[in-house]
Design a protein around this motif. Structure first.
Motif, PDB file in Angstrom:
ATOM      1  N   ILE A 350      45.501  16.459  -1.106  1.00  0.00           N
ATOM      2  CA  ILE A 350      45.441  15.092  -0.568  1.00  0.00           C
ATOM      3  C   ILE A 350      44.054  14.500  -0.794  1.00  0.00           C
ATOM      4  CG2 ILE A 350      47.131  15.701   1.212  1.00  0.00           C
ATOM      5  CD1 ILE A 350      43.710  14.950   2.447  1.00  0.00           C
ATOM      6  N   SER A 351      43.948  13.195  -0.643  1.00  0.00           N
ATOM      7  CA  SER A 351      42.622  12.576  -0.655  1.00  0.00           C
ATOM      8  C   SER A 351      42.524  11.557   0.471  1.00  0.00           C
ATOM      9  CB  SER A 351      42.331  11.902  -2.002  1.00  0.00           C
ATOM     10  OG  SER A 351      43.331  10.981  -2.350  1.00  0.00           O
ATOM     11  N   VAL A 352      41.366  11.515   1.092  1.00  0.00           N
ATOM     12  CA  VAL A 352      41.035  10.459   2.061  1.00  0.00           C
ATOM     13  C   VAL A 352      39.628   9.983   1.720  1.00  0.00           C
ATOM     14  CG1 VAL A 352      42.502  11.340   3.930  1.00  0.00           C
ATOM     15  CG2 VAL A 352      40.141  12.120   3.764  1.00  0.00           C
ATOM     16  N   PRO A 353      39.277   8.745   2.104  1.00  0.00           N
ATOM     17  CA  PRO A 353      37.888   8.335   1.889  1.00  0.00           C
ATOM     18  C   PRO A 353      36.961   9.391   2.501  1.00  0.00           C
ATOM     19  CG  PRO A 353      39.201   6.445   2.543  1.00  0.00           C
ATOM     20  CD  PRO A 353      40.081   7.662   2.695  1.00  0.00           C
ATOM     21  N   PRO A 354      35.918   9.815   1.776  1.00  0.00           N
ATOM     22  CA  PRO A 354      35.112  10.957   2.204  1.00  0.00           C
ATOM     23  C   PRO A 354      34.602  10.869   3.645  1.00  0.00           C
ATOM     24  CG  PRO A 354      34.527  10.328  -0.024  1.00  0.00           C
ATOM     25  CD  PRO A 354      35.518   9.308   0.448  1.00  0.00           C
ATOM     26  N   THR A 355      34.287   9.682   4.114  1.00  0.00           N
ATOM     27  CA  THR A 355      33.792   9.553   5.491  1.00  0.00           C
ATOM     28  C   THR A 355      34.862   9.926   6.515  1.00  0.00           C
ATOM     29  OG1 THR A 355      34.359   7.211   5.393  1.00  0.00           O
ATOM     30  CG2 THR A 355      32.065   7.789   4.972  1.00  0.00           C
ATOM     31  N   GLY A 356      36.122  10.023   6.102  1.00  0.00           N
ATOM     32  CA  GLY A 356      37.187  10.376   7.025  1.00  0.00           C
ATOM     33  C   GLY A 356      37.564  11.853   6.986  1.00  0.00           C
ATOM     34  N   LEU A 357      36.826  12.651   6.206  1.00  0.00           N
ATOM     35  CA  LEU A 357      37.233  14.039   5.988  1.00  0.00           C
ATOM     36  C   LEU A 357      37.179  14.884   7.256  1.00  0.00           C
ATOM     37  CD1 LEU A 357      35.587  14.665   2.496  1.00  0.00           C
ATOM     38  CD2 LEU A 357      38.017  14.941   3.022  1.00  0.00           C
ATOM     39  N   ASP A 358      36.101  14.748   8.031  1.00  0.00           N
ATOM     40  CA  ASP A 358      35.986  15.602   9.229  1.00  0.00           C
ATOM     41  C   ASP A 358      37.096  15.304  10.230  1.00  0.00           C
ATOM     42  OD1 ASP A 358      33.802  17.224   8.521  1.00  0.00           O
ATOM     43  OD2 ASP A 358      32.401  15.584   8.950  1.00  0.00           O
ATOM     44  N   THR A 359      37.362  14.022  10.425  1.00  0.00           N
ATOM     45  CA  THR A 359      38.446  13.635  11.326  1.00  0.00           C
ATOM     46  C   THR A 359      39.772  14.203  10.830  1.00  0.00           C
ATOM     47  OG1 THR A 359      37.273  11.583  11.766  1.00  0.00           O
ATOM     48  CG2 THR A 359      39.608  11.649  12.376  1.00  0.00           C
ATOM     49  N   TYR A 360      39.985  14.086   9.536  1.00  0.00           N
ATOM     50  CA  TYR A 360      41.237  14.584   8.972  1.00  0.00           C
ATOM     51  C   TYR A 360      41.373  16.093   9.181  1.00  0.00           C
ATOM     52  CZ  TYR A 360      44.761  16.254   5.834  1.00  0.00           C
ATOM     53  OH  TYR A 360      45.846  16.911   5.333  1.00  0.00           O
ATOM     54  N   VAL A 361      40.321  16.848   8.841  1.00  0.00           N
ATOM     55  CA  VAL A 361      40.410  18.315   8.903  1.00  0.00           C
ATOM     56  C   VAL A 361      40.591  18.786  10.343  1.00  0.00           C
ATOM     57  CG1 VAL A 361      39.164  20.479   8.459  1.00  0.00           C
ATOM     58  CG2 VAL A 361      39.168  18.667   6.737  1.00  0.00           C
ATOM     59  N   ALA A 362      39.845  18.165  11.278  1.00  0.00           N
ATOM     60  CA  ALA A 362      40.001  18.540  12.689  1.00  0.00           C
ATOM     61  C   ALA A 362      41.432  18.282  13.147  1.00  0.00           C
ATOM     62  CB  ALA A 362      39.011  17.748  13.547  1.00  0.00           C
ATOM     63  N   GLY A 363      41.952  17.122  12.794  1.00  0.00           N
ATOM     64  CA  GLY A 363      43.318  16.776  13.193  1.00  0.00           C
ATOM     65  C   GLY A 363      44.344  17.694  12.545  1.00  0.00           C
ATOM     66  N   LEU A 364      44.068  18.060  11.298  1.00  0.00           N
ATOM     67  CA  LEU A 364      45.004  18.911  10.578  1.00  0.00           C
ATOM     68  C   LEU A 364      45.192  20.252  11.280  1.00  0.00           C
ATOM     69  CD1 LEU A 364      46.602  19.669   7.931  1.00  0.00           C
ATOM     70  CD2 LEU A 364      44.464  20.724   7.187  1.00  0.00           C
ATOM     71  N   HIS A 365      44.077  20.882  11.650  1.00  0.00           N
ATOM     72  CA  HIS A 365      44.186  22.187  12.300  1.00  0.00           C
ATOM     73  C   HIS A 365      44.973  22.061  13.605  1.00  0.00           C
ATOM     74  CE1 HIS A 365      42.032  24.614   9.452  1.00  0.00           C
ATOM     75  NE2 HIS A 365      41.033  23.763   9.402  1.00  0.00           N
ATOM     76  N   ALA A 366      44.722  20.982  14.342  1.00  0.00           N
ATOM     77  CA  ALA A 366      45.456  20.764  15.593  1.00  0.00           C
ATOM     78  C   ALA A 366      46.947  20.565  15.322  1.00  0.00           C
ATOM     79  CB  ALA A 366      44.871  19.556  16.323  1.00  0.00           C
ATOM     80  N   ARG A 367      47.259  19.797  14.275  1.00  0.00           N
ATOM     81  CA  ARG A 367      48.670  19.511  13.974  1.00  0.00           C
ATOM     82  C   ARG A 367      49.405  20.774  13.527  1.00  0.00           C
ATOM     83  NH1 ARG A 367      46.154  15.013  11.749  1.00  0.00           N
ATOM     84  NH2 ARG A 367      46.323  15.803   9.630  1.00  0.00           N
ATOM     85  N   LEU A 368      48.705  21.609  12.734  1.00  0.00           N
ATOM     86  CA  LEU A 368      49.344  22.855  12.286  1.00  0.00           C
ATOM     87  C   LEU A 368      49.591  23.787  13.464  1.00  0.00           C
ATOM     88  CD1 LEU A 368      47.478  23.630   8.930  1.00  0.00           C
ATOM     89  CD2 LEU A 368      49.819  22.769   9.221  1.00  0.00           C
ATOM     90  N   ARG A 369      48.596  23.875  14.365  1.00  0.00           N
ATOM     91  CA  ARG A 369      48.766  24.765  15.522  1.00  0.00           C
ATOM     92  C   ARG A 369      49.879  24.268  16.451  1.00  0.00           C
ATOM     93  NH1 ARG A 369      43.048  25.201  15.255  1.00  0.00           N
ATOM     94  NH2 ARG A 369      42.889  23.521  16.774  1.00  0.00           N
ATOM     95  N   ALA A 370      50.107  22.963  16.430  1.00  0.00           N
ATOM     96  CA  ALA A 370      51.193  22.422  17.258  1.00  0.00           C
ATOM     97  C   ALA A 370      52.555  22.873  16.740  1.00  0.00           C
ATOM     98  CB  ALA A 370      51.111  20.897  17.298  1.00  0.00           C
ATOM     99  N   ILE A 371      52.645  23.132  15.441  1.00  0.00           N
ATOM    100  CA  ILE A 371      53.905  23.645  14.876  1.00  0.00           C
ATOM    101  C   ILE A 371      54.038  25.130  15.189  1.00  0.00           C
ATOM    102  CG2 ILE A 371      55.225  24.016  12.747  1.00  0.00           C
ATOM    103  CD1 ILE A 371      53.674  21.643  11.537  1.00  0.00           C
ATOM    104  N   ASP A 372      52.941  25.855  14.994  1.00  0.00           N
ATOM    105  CA  ASP A 372      52.928  27.298  15.238  1.00  0.00           C
ATOM    106  C   ASP A 372      51.485  27.687  15.557  1.00  0.00           C
ATOM    107  OD1 ASP A 372      52.665  30.105  14.923  1.00  0.00           O
ATOM    108  OD2 ASP A 372      54.400  30.156  13.581  1.00  0.00           O
TER     109      ASP A 372
END
Lengths: 468, 468
Positions: A350-372
């Motif tokens: 995926i790609s996001v504007p670089p300034t949004g990377l930390d927000t994206y990665v933090a949210g991603l880990h939370a979203r994955l853990r919500a599944i399992d």
């Protein structure tokens, strides 16, 4: 999909033999011993046509159009989204014999090549002129120029030079009715009606078969300095990148970030020394070029000293030899290391504007853990242009419902942030869910409309994007 | 062409009033007093719709599609090929009220703008962030971003940054059936199916109406040094350009060449001192930026000293003030100076790979003299990317047969050399002969096929490229 021709691969291979003197045909027995590349089903069609010229490719396409036989274009088979998968009754159209470097226009810094030339072969061929390609990627040894055009490849220099689309000045392709579309322009300024080559660039073989390409080149910058740096997050990495991009006496040649789990697992596997890296830090690979190796190294050292406190760097090491630099790069580029432990693990790009990377990665880990709660991901990528590669640390394939949930977790917020659910790997057929749920209804409909208008019989790469 | 609605402009204006609250409608009386821009027939349609939002633009297009009324998109009206000419029964769709700068993403160096924002207004709006556009051109005061997208504008920085196509990250447009196509991506890496925004970029209004654009930005480099240099030919100019592009401490900001007749006639008209320029020499305008004005000037002076003998420079002068630099640029950018003497003189805009410029120009003069021994041309342009502007020094309009002969003389050899008969001005309807005689039959057919598939009723900009 065209009407099934009801021909077995062996019969199809026989029918194709002799339609053009420069067309080699391989049948199921010849393909059986060959490696199918990144997807096990790439050769499932069982018949491969290898044209030795554009005319031979055109003859093959004409025959297929007349006989309602579908065509699957193939290049270096490094695609990661199933865009080259073939089925019985289809003909694989391979660029493997379209491998000539036609003209190097050294003074213009352009080159005309056939589509089947591998990226690294091209780099080696233009090196004696002091030139190289403005695009580079890990699979340079096998990825072909035609395949890179078809997927609009990106790689490690896109933050500076743009993607394949920005490197292509002209191209030639075979249209779905077998005519040759020739637009081998060598200038950047062309406003001569709609620029239709951009349908073939990133078109993933849906609109035709790319046979020739005119590419921009740039001067080789051989004097490099390479460092591994510890950073707390993408924001810190971007500060480092900004510093080196603004130094007039060096050119940034690479900025590749690996989040903590990736760098640690890979280093362990390769016995790569990570004693320089603080606990919990991510790693940033930085490479700059300059007038000499010493000068580049000096700018790199001074820069890191300046940044150390200001950015809060978490350790660092500068390569002391070309061999050591290659080992740094191998940690980033040999990114399939984890598949031995987690075969068929779902992977994303995926790609996001670089300034949004930390927000994206933090949210991603939370979203994955919500599944399992046990879910984690390898995260790494081309940080300067916001392009992340992501692999779920779990053996695949996942059950379908769970895979879709993971995909939605990966793609969540990406479009809203101004990014793309697919950055450089394309859609093929494996990212169909991502395409259908992240690309606007209007764009999907428009793509289908154009596909149907150009490829009325659905000859080219059926079952893949744009899913017409 | 859609079925004629048999509505007079006044009746049409009345029908359009009230279809959307954010849609202003001007009728023949309101348009009568306005300047139609570069073509006298731009307002001949007599009815202009000015949407204040994308939704209002969509409502207008929907109404036109339902009522078979053709639409002529208009921006800043600086187009030079008749692409904005309207006829009675058509509605002009103007971007003039879509003039908001929506978001400046300073950290990302991107901006979201509406299509009607003028280039210079955008440059001024992002300047407080230390940023500017990566594209610049002489008509910056009036040319709009939407118009620049639609013609794939080039200008003076294309040798370094590419053309408009390379600056656009995302866009929004109204499709011919009135839906909004939204793809406001802000990243460079997107491989999410065919990238259809490239139909609208350079599409000259044939496929829809551009309403919003995401553009890349770059840092302002305010510290400039500017010189006029005498050169014997383009080969000499390219040596100068190559020198300054390879200096790590300055950035080349402009390289504009004026062949002898252009520089002399214009200087005479403006009483611009040419005593520094040797007889028969052409003039090259060079601008570089650096850390400070003094440093940039130093590199420019040293460079010219180094090049003087090696390249055989034919005189030179460095601007001593910003005001003097502006006067240098005016000699290049006020290129319409000659129309007072030769109204309606036929003008052209071609590109060839820069190394082919001298051969092209020599051949051009011979070809023109073969038509009429008195023929000569003003030749000037963006030398670093091979883009020449050419004006026949003769009052127009020419008789049709003679015009076609001149066009063929201008375009002769351009495609074969790897160039384009239209570099940055587009095709509109005035360059139809050039399009039909220089663009391959396959490309023309493909463009028509796509036009017919997307714009089935022929609503958008009928009678212009791609002449569907």
């Amino acid at each position: 999909m065209p009407a099934a021709p009801h021909l077995s691969p062996t019969d199809l291979a026989e029918r194709l033999s002799g339609i053009h003197p420069e067309l080699a045909i391989l049948g199921p027995s010849e393909l059986a011993g060959r490696h199918p590349g990144e997807h096990p089903d790439n050769f499932a069609g069982g018949v491969m046509a290898q044209p030795g010229s554009s005319e031979a490719a055109a003859a093959l396409v004409r025959w297929c159009a007349e006989n309602n036989v579908a065509i699957v274009p193939q290049g270096g088979l490094t695609g990661l989204v199933g865009g080259n998968v073939s089925h019985a009754g289809e003909v694989i159209l391979s660029s493997s014999r379209l491998n000539r470097i036609l003209v190097v226009h050294a003074d213009e810094m352009t080159v005309e090549v056939e589509a089947g030339v591998a990226l690294e072969a091209l780099q080696q061929a233009v090196a004696p002129h002091g030139l190289t390609t403005g695009i580079d990627l890990g699979s340079r040894g096998t990825a072909t120029i035609g395949g890179m055009v078809s997927t609009n490849a990106g790689g490690i220099l896109a933050f500076r030079n743009g993607v394949m689309r920005h490197q292509v000045l002209g191209l030639e392709a075979i249209l779905p009715w077998g005519e040759i579309y020739s637009d081998m322009t060598r200038v950047v300024k062309v406003s001569a009606g709609p620029d239709l080559k951009h349908l073939f660039i990133g078109g993933e073989g849906a609109f035709g078969f790319v046979t020739r390409v005119v590419l921009k080149l740039e001067p080789i910058r051989p004097h490099r300095a390479t460092a591994f740096i510890g950073v707390s997050d993408a924001t810190a990495a971007l500060s480092v990148i900004r510093h080196f991009r603004s130094q007039p006496t060096v050119t940034l040649e690479g900025a590749e970030m690996m989040w903590p789990r990736y760098i640690r697992d890979h280093a362990k596997l390769k016995s790569f020394d990570l004693s320089w890296l603080e606990d919990d830090a991510a790693a940033l690979l930085i490479e700059v070029s300059g007038e000499t190796v010493e000068q580049a190294t000096g700018v790199l050292e001074e820069g890191l000293e300046t940044l150390w406190e200001a950015v809060g760097l978490k350790g660092g090491v500068i390569a002391q030899s070309l061999d050591q630099a290659r080992k740094f790069w191998d940690i980033r580029e040999d990114s399939g290391f984890y598949y031995a432990d987690i075969p068929d693990a779902p992977s994303f790009d995926i790609s996001v504007p670089p300034t949004g990377l930390d927000t994206y990665v933090a949210g991603l880990h939370a979203r994955l853990r919500a599944i399992d709660p046990t879910y984690d991901a390898y995260v790494y990528g081309h940080i300067a242009d916001g392009n992340l590669h992501l692999t779920l640390i779990k053996r695949g394939p996942l059950p379908k419902a769970e895979l879709l949930a993971v995909e939605d977790a990966i793609y969540s917020g990406v479009q809203e942030a101004g990014g793309s659910f697919s950055a450089e790997h394309g859609v093929g057929f494996e990212k169909r869910h991502g395409y259908e749920s992240n690309v606007s209804r209007q764009k999907q409909a428009l793509a289908r409309t154009i596909k149907q208008a150009i490829d009325q019989k659905g000859i080219f790469n059926p079952g893949k994007v744009p899913f017409a």
